[in-house]
Design a protein around this motif. Structure first.
Motif, PDB file in Angstrom:
ATOM      1  N   MET A 575       0.796  -1.204   0.000  1.00 42.85           N
ATOM      2  CA  MET A 575       0.000   0.000   0.000  1.00 42.85           C
ATOM      3  C   MET A 575       0.844   1.276   0.000  1.00 42.85           C
ATOM      4  O   MET A 575       0.592   2.196  -0.788  1.00 42.85           O
ATOM      5  N   ARG A 576       1.841   1.363   0.856  1.00 38.46           N
ATOM      6  CA  ARG A 576       2.635   2.589   0.937  1.00 38.46           C
ATOM      7  C   ARG A 576       3.345   2.858  -0.389  1.00 38.46           C
ATOM      8  O   ARG A 576       3.388   3.990  -0.867  1.00 38.46           O
ATOM      9  N   ARG A 577       3.891   1.823  -0.983  1.00 37.59           N
ATOM     10  CA  ARG A 577       4.601   2.001  -2.250  1.00 37.59           C
ATOM     11  C   ARG A 577       3.641   2.451  -3.350  1.00 37.59           C
ATOM     12  O   ARG A 577       3.959   3.331  -4.147  1.00 37.59           O
ATOM     13  N   THR A 578       2.468   1.850  -3.397  1.00 40.97           N
ATOM     14  CA  THR A 578       1.493   2.210  -4.428  1.00 40.97           C
ATOM     15  C   THR A 578       1.022   3.644  -4.265  1.00 40.97           C
ATOM     16  O   THR A 578       0.894   4.396  -5.248  1.00 40.97           O
ATOM     17  N   LEU A 579       0.756   4.073  -3.032  1.00 46.38           N
ATOM     18  CA  LEU A 579       0.320   5.449  -2.806  1.00 46.38           C
ATOM     19  C   LEU A 579       1.413   6.448  -3.157  1.00 46.38           C
ATOM     20  O   LEU A 579       1.136   7.549  -3.650  1.00 46.38           O
ATOM     21  N   ALA A 580       2.672   6.079  -2.915  1.00 48.53           N
ATOM     22  CA  ALA A 580       3.778   6.958  -3.295  1.00 48.53           C
ATOM     23  C   ALA A 580       3.850   7.116  -4.809  1.00 48.53           C
ATOM     24  O   ALA A 580       4.074   8.221  -5.329  1.00 48.53           O
ATOM     25  N   GLU A 581       3.644   6.021  -5.537  1.00 48.54           N
ATOM     26  CA  GLU A 581       3.644   6.094  -6.999  1.00 48.54           C
ATOM     27  C   GLU A 581       2.451   6.902  -7.504  1.00 48.54           C
ATOM     28  O   GLU A 581       2.565   7.669  -8.466  1.00 48.54           O
ATOM     29  N   LEU A 582       1.312   6.732  -6.865  1.00 53.25           N
ATOM     30  CA  LEU A 582       0.128   7.506  -7.240  1.00 53.25           C
ATOM     31  C   LEU A 582       0.391   8.995  -7.083  1.00 53.25           C
ATOM     32  O   LEU A 582       0.065   9.801  -7.965  1.00 53.25           O
ATOM     33  N   ARG A 583       1.020   9.357  -5.981  1.00 54.22           N
ATOM     34  CA  ARG A 583       1.326  10.769  -5.739  1.00 54.22           C
ATOM     35  C   ARG A 583       2.325  11.292  -6.778  1.00 54.22           C
ATOM     36  O   ARG A 583       2.204  12.416  -7.265  1.00 54.22           O
ATOM     37  N   ARG A 584       3.305  10.479  -7.116  1.00 58.60           N
ATOM     38  CA  ARG A 584       4.311  10.900  -8.092  1.00 58.60           C
ATOM     39  C   ARG A 584       3.678  11.115  -9.459  1.00 58.60           C
ATOM     40  O   ARG A 584       3.955  12.110 -10.138  1.00 58.60           O
ATOM     41  N   ASN A 585       2.804  10.204  -9.873  1.00 59.68           N
ATOM     42  CA  ASN A 585       2.114  10.362 -11.157  1.00 59.68           C
ATOM     43  C   ASN A 585       1.257  11.618 -11.172  1.00 59.68           C
ATOM     44  O   ASN A 585       1.229  12.350 -12.169  1.00 59.68           O
ATOM     45  N   ALA A 586       0.544  11.863 -10.068  1.00 65.04           N
ATOM     46  CA  ALA A 586      -0.316  13.046 -10.004  1.00 65.04           C
ATOM     47  C   ALA A 586       0.506  14.324 -10.062  1.00 65.04           C
ATOM     48  O   ALA A 586       0.115  15.304 -10.706  1.00 65.04           O
ATOM     49  N   SER A 587       1.667  14.333  -9.402  1.00 63.17           N
ATOM     50  CA  SER A 587       2.523  15.522  -9.426  1.00 63.17           C
ATOM     51  C   SER A 587       3.006  15.824 -10.831  1.00 63.17           C
ATOM     52  O   SER A 587       3.159  16.991 -11.215  1.00 63.17           O
ATOM     53  N   ALA A 588       3.257  14.785 -11.614  1.00 61.57           N
ATOM     54  CA  ALA A 588       3.776  14.983 -12.972  1.00 61.57           C
ATOM     55  C   ALA A 588       2.738  15.612 -13.895  1.00 61.57           C
ATOM     56  O   ALA A 588       3.106  16.178 -14.930  1.00 61.57           O
ATOM     57  N   VAL A 589       1.452  15.526 -13.547  1.00 62.81           N
ATOM     58  CA  VAL A 589       0.397  16.115 -14.382  1.00 62.81           C
ATOM     59  C   VAL A 589      -0.427  17.092 -13.565  1.00 62.81           C
ATOM     60  O   VAL A 589      -1.627  17.262 -13.781  1.00 62.81           O
ATOM     61  N   ARG A 590       0.232  17.748 -12.652  1.00 63.46           N
ATOM     62  CA  ARG A 590      -0.477  18.623 -11.724  1.00 63.46           C
ATOM     63  C   ARG A 590      -1.265  19.711 -12.438  1.00 63.46           C
ATOM     64  O   ARG A 590      -2.362  20.081 -12.024  1.00 63.46           O
ATOM     65  N   ASP A 591      -0.717  20.249 -13.524  1.00 60.64           N
ATOM     66  CA  ASP A 591      -1.404  21.320 -14.237  1.00 60.64           C
ATOM     67  C   ASP A 591      -2.646  20.823 -14.956  1.00 60.64           C
ATOM     68  O   ASP A 591      -3.444  21.621 -15.444  1.00 60.64           O
ATOM     69  N   ARG A 592      -2.839  19.493 -15.040  1.00 58.01           N
ATOM     70  CA  ARG A 592      -3.999  18.914 -15.719  1.00 58.01           C
ATOM     71  C   ARG A 592      -5.097  18.500 -14.748  1.00 58.01           C
ATOM     72  O   ARG A 592      -6.171  18.068 -15.173  1.00 58.01           O
ATOM     73  N   LEU A 593      -4.833  18.587 -13.451  1.00 59.90           N
ATOM     74  CA  LEU A 593      -5.805  18.138 -12.451  1.00 59.90           C
ATOM     75  C   LEU A 593      -6.505  19.338 -11.836  1.00 59.90           C
ATOM     76  O   LEU A 593      -5.869  20.353 -11.523  1.00 59.90           O
ATOM     77  N   SER A 594      -7.801  19.211 -11.635  1.00 59.63           N
ATOM     78  CA  SER A 594      -8.559  20.306 -11.020  1.00 59.63           C
ATOM     79  C   SER A 594      -8.195  20.444  -9.547  1.00 59.63           C
ATOM     80  O   SER A 594      -7.629  19.529  -8.930  1.00 59.63           O
ATOM     81  N   ALA A 595      -8.549  21.591  -8.989  1.00 59.76           N
ATOM     82  CA  ALA A 595      -8.271  21.826  -7.566  1.00 59.76           C
ATOM     83  C   ALA A 595      -9.005  20.810  -6.696  1.00 59.76           C
ATOM     84  O   ALA A 595      -8.464  20.332  -5.691  1.00 59.76           O
ATOM     85  N   ASP A 596     -10.233  20.455  -7.069  1.00 59.23           N
ATOM     86  CA  ASP A 596     -10.989  19.470  -6.287  1.00 59.23           C
ATOM     87  C   ASP A 596     -10.323  18.105  -6.341  1.00 59.23           C
ATOM     88  O   ASP A 596     -10.276  17.383  -5.334  1.00 59.23           O
ATOM     89  N   THR A 597      -9.829  17.725  -7.516  1.00 62.44           N
ATOM     90  CA  THR A 597      -9.141  16.441  -7.628  1.00 62.44           C
ATOM     91  C   THR A 597      -7.906  16.418  -6.751  1.00 62.44           C
ATOM     92  O   THR A 597      -7.621  15.418  -6.073  1.00 62.44           O
ATOM     93  N   TRP A 598      -7.166  17.512  -6.746  1.00 65.02           N
ATOM     94  CA  TRP A 598      -5.956  17.560  -5.926  1.00 65.02           C
ATOM     95  C   TRP A 598      -6.296  17.523  -4.440  1.00 65.02           C
ATOM     96  O   TRP A 598      -5.576  16.935  -3.645  1.00 65.02           O
ATOM     97  N   ARG A 599      -7.399  18.127  -4.056  1.00 62.90           N
ATOM     98  CA  ARG A 599      -7.815  18.066  -2.645  1.00 62.90           C
ATOM     99  C   ARG A 599      -8.121  16.631  -2.239  1.00 62.90           C
ATOM    100  O   ARG A 599      -7.816  16.218  -1.114  1.00 62.90           O
ATOM    101  N   ILE A 600      -8.715  15.870  -3.147  1.00 67.68           N
ATOM    102  CA  ILE A 600      -9.015  14.465  -2.843  1.00 67.68           C
ATOM    103  C   ILE A 600      -7.716  13.697  -2.622  1.00 67.68           C
ATOM    104  O   ILE A 600      -7.601  12.889  -1.687  1.00 67.68           O
TER     105      ILE A 600
END
Length: 809
Positions: A575-600
């Motif tokens: 779980m910890r490793r998967t969540l870290a990868e999820l966060r890394r992927n989201a950071s790489a496309v941060r400009d494509r994610l809405s503010a609400d998505t980032w809050r989630i």
């Protein structure tokens, strides 16, 4: 804020009155909300070496730094002059070099400076603008006099944080913001955007913001500004140079780039002509700029004037180039490349601050008054060996501003970073800036990397201020369009893996919740078939260590399980490793994610951190339930809020692929790793969120054939493999492709193969054990499906992300 007699300064009276009207309790409440906003919005600043890494929250103080209009007006004129001066110096150094030839600047200060880029000499600069964004760090002495501490001329940071500070604080203190008649920041950014767009030779230019990537300390700002200004955020790998022109690599092919607003230091921009070990830049970028095929802001090589050694020469240069007296003095600097100045520095090491003359050289400032005699002696030897590499600067006694700390006010030294941007053929000053305050420490080094904080800077007006927006007014006609903008292959790759890791995280949490729920059942004991089956499956799926397969006492099993789930360790499985990868992927496309998505996503990170103290299994179960709710909310934002462009499609392909692979592997593990598969059927339905459907249809204990039908072949079940294959079939039909490519494509054939395997399967026969009591035919089918799904993932990666293969007819 207070005068020498202890009274409130006149320009601060309105603010103080507004704050006093709120009262301490309300002020504390609002500040807690402001900090929550910063956290929810994911405003971060990476302090290198900090355990929180790229997730370190941005530090903003509740008290703004107030500037009266008359003081700002004087400072504004001086800043405009300074920017014009440095732009003229750069035009000469990369042009005729009259200043060097006539010894107005020492040749060693320019030619010996690593930031002077010889390959950039003679490159034409559109409109003669070397500096499109110039930042000046200002120090104010206690008597109110301002002086320049340094200039940032290659890729100045902080303007985006300034904007975020303003948004957070103006919403936290709207009454004070209104009463103080604070000047707006939007006109500055609008002028900057329009000027950058105006550099392009065509009516519909493509402007990109070049970032070093998510690991950069100010990556949040890069993504924030790209979205705010309407530019495409790119990394070096997203761009390529063909025929001396710059293109962005998108899923629809190469698209020309007209303007690059860079946040990458000079020497890293081109590994071909500048710094050969750079993996952040674009090979051939210098040649494209030399041919006039792309405009780069700031111009390459502009970092040469960041050297503090230029400061002593600026008054003379101002008279020579502008015919004016320098209005903004610098803090006194002594460049050791001059023999007399070197002797002065060596004689006064105990009271000066010694810095590197060239910012590209490593080394921290040395404060002579706190250095030991041995340290000063070693420093003197270094200065004598390479004098041109050092400057001595007078230590500045900084004025202080109030900081809200531990629910009380205390004074802290401050440095104000102000910004000047090109506006047409002139320049404009941001009415405000990034005020930074020192952290705790004997030496007041004002640096975010040294634990400092930031303030919003309120430049007050003597008349009402009207609201200004960066967006076009309603009276301006705009052309309708439905294109989603450029989607670089790297972004598509990150979205694809964001979908996969989001689904992988949910699958992992559901598996772990199943075993925790089993342990909380009062009838469970160490030999309960469901518990034994779950332990076998989770071990075979590499979510639990092999030792937990043994028959341990329940109390010991519970303790080991909670330790594995929530210990703060880097070697955490699952779980910890998967969540870290999820966060890394989201950071790489941060400009494509809405503010609400980032809050989630931020809420998911918070919910993963189980509180300290004595933890019961019921707490863990509630904790995992919250995580599933967070992941479901993320999935809902994807399905209900995202525009159905290529970005959404690759995100959903990743999710569907991962769900399919997880289902195939989970079923295979169930029928091969556990001696009695029926014991796993009830947990299996819960993990697949299909228990209610099964009960409503059959109202019977789970049996393998109907379970297989529900989870494999039922196209109406959103969790079934058949449902995922149907969605994947639609997605691959709509992927961008060359019209000359063969049809059907490889990915279409691979999805069709999986669909055929499912359609041809006799689930009633496969659900019965063979004479040996095993389910080998079923396991073979599931392995075949798994192999084809993984091959599909590889095909998508090769054709759309890495472009490692070409379509072959």
């Amino acid at each position: 804020m207070l005068g020498g007699d202890g009274s409130v300064r006149p320009h601060c009276e309105r603010f103080v009155g507004s704050i006093e009207g709120l009262g301490r309790h309300e002020l504390v409440s609002r500040w807690e909300n402001a900090k929550r906003t910063i956290r929810d919005n994911g405003v971060t600043y990476n302090v290198y070496g900090d355990p929180q890494g790229v997730d370190r929250p941005w530090t903003l103080d509740m008290m703004p730094f107030l500037m009266p209009p008359e003081e700002w007006s004087r400072l504004e004129v001086a800043l405009l002059q300074r920017t014009r001066l440095l732009n003229a110096v750069l035009a000469d150094l990369y042009g005729p070099q009259r200043l060097v030839r006539e010894r107005r600047l020492p040749p060693s200060l320019v030619l010996g400076n690593p930031a002077f880029l010889r390959p950039c000499h003679g490159i034409p600069v559109p409109k003669g603008l070397h500096l499109h964004l110039h930042a000046v760090d200002l120090a104010r002495s206690p008597d109110g006099q301002w002086a320049a501490l340094g200039d940032r001329t290659q890729a100045p940071s902080g303007a985006g944080y300034t904007l975020e500070n303003r948004i957070v604080l103006s919403r936290s203190l709207p009454e004070a913001f209104r009463d103080c008649q604070v000047q707006r920041l939007a006109p500055f950014f609008r002028a900057q955007r329009d000027t950058l767009i105006g550099l392009a030779p065509r009516d519909t230019p493509r402007v990109v913001l070049l970032t070093p990537g998510p690991l950069n300390e100010t990556y949040f700002e890069h993504a924030y500004l790209a979205r705010y200004l309407g530019f495409t955020l790119v990394e070096g790998g997203d761009l390529t140079v063909r025929d001396r022109r710059v293109f962005i690599k998108t899923l629809d092919g190469l698209r020309p780039v007209d303007v690059i607003f860079r946040r990458l230091d000079d020497s890293y921009c081109d590994p071909l002509e500048l710094r050969g070990d750079s993996t952040l830049g674009v090979a051939g970028l210098v040649e494209a700029a030399r041919c006039g095929n792309v405009a780069i802001a700031n111009a390459l090589g502009s970092g040469v004037v960041e050297s503090p050694a230029f400061a002593p020469f600026l008054p003379t240069l101002c008279r020579d180039l502008l015919g004016e007296e320098l209005k903004l003095p610098s803090v006194p600097v002594h460049w050791c490349g001059d023999a007399a100045e070197r002797d002065y520095v060596l004689a006064n090491l105990d009271r000066l601050v010694v810095k590197r003359a060239f910012p590209s050289h490593t080394g921290q400032p040395v404060f002579g008054r706190i250095a030991t005699p041995g340290q000063r002696a070693a420093l003197a030897d270094e200065i004598r060996a390479t004098p041109e590499h050092f400057v001595g600067q007078d230590e500045v006694r900084l004025s202080r501003a109030p900081v809200w700390f531990a629910q009380r006010m205390e004074p802290r030294p401050l440095v104000l970073r102000v910004y000047v941007a090109a506006a047409g053929d002139s320049f404009v000053v941001m009415p405000g800036g990034l005020t930074r305050v020192a952290g705790d420490g004997e030496v007041p080094i004002v640096s975010m990397q040294r634990g400092g904080g930031s303030k919003d800077t309120w430049v007050m007006s003597d008349r009402p201020v009207s609201a200004v927006s960066l967006l076009a007014p309603p009276s301006v006609a705009i052309r309708r369009e439905r294109r989603g903008g450029d989607l670089p292959s790297r972004v598509a790759d990150s979205l694809f893996w964001l979908g996969r890791n989001a689904e992988r995280a949910e699958h992992t949490v559901r598996l772990l919740r199943a075993i925790v729920a089993c342990l909380t059942d009062e009838d469970t004991h160490q030999d309960t078939p469901e518990l034994v089956a779950l332990l076998h499956v989770l071990v075979d799926l590499d979510l639990l260590p092999a030792r937990l397969r043994e028959r341990l006492p329940l109390r010991e099993l519970e303790q080991d399980l909670m330790l594995l789930l929530f210990k703060q360790s880097n070697n955490q499985v699952g779980m910890r490793r998967t969540l870290a990868e999820l966060r890394r992927n989201a950071s790489a496309v941060r400009d494509r994610l809405s503010a609400d998505t980032w809050r989630i996503l931020n809420q998911l990170r918070q919910d993963f951190r189980l509180r300290h103290g004595r933890i019961q299994l019921d707490d863990v179960l509630l904790h995992l339930n919250r995580m599933i709710a967070d992941l479901a909310a993320f999935s809902g934002m994807e399905m209900e809020n995202m525009t159905r462009g290529h970005g959404w499609r690759f995100l959903d392909i990743g999710r569907r692929l991962e769900r399919s692979v997880n289902m195939a592997r989970l079923l295979e593990t169930t029928v091969t790793a556990v001696p009695a598969p029926p014991a796993m059927l009830a947990p299996l339905l819960d993990i697949a969120d299909s228990a209610m459907t099964y009960r409503r249809r059959y109202f019977a204990q789970p049996q393998l054939p109907p379970v297989l039908d529900l989870l494999l072949a039922d196209g109406t079940n959103a969790r079934s493999l058949a449902f995922q294959v149907a969605v994947l079939t639609d997605h691959v039909e709509h992927l961008p492709r060359d019209k000359a490519a063969p049809s059907p494509t490889r990915e279409q054939r691979q999805v069709a193969d999986v669909a055929e395997l499912l359609a041809a399967a006799d689930l009633d026969a496969l659900g019965q054990p063979d004479p040996h009591g095993t389910y080998e035919p079923l396991a073979l089918l599931l392995r075949a499906i798994d192999e084809r799904l993984r091959a599909l993932s590889d095909t998508i990666t090769h054709y759309y992300f890495s472009h490692a293969e070409q379509r072959i007819s």
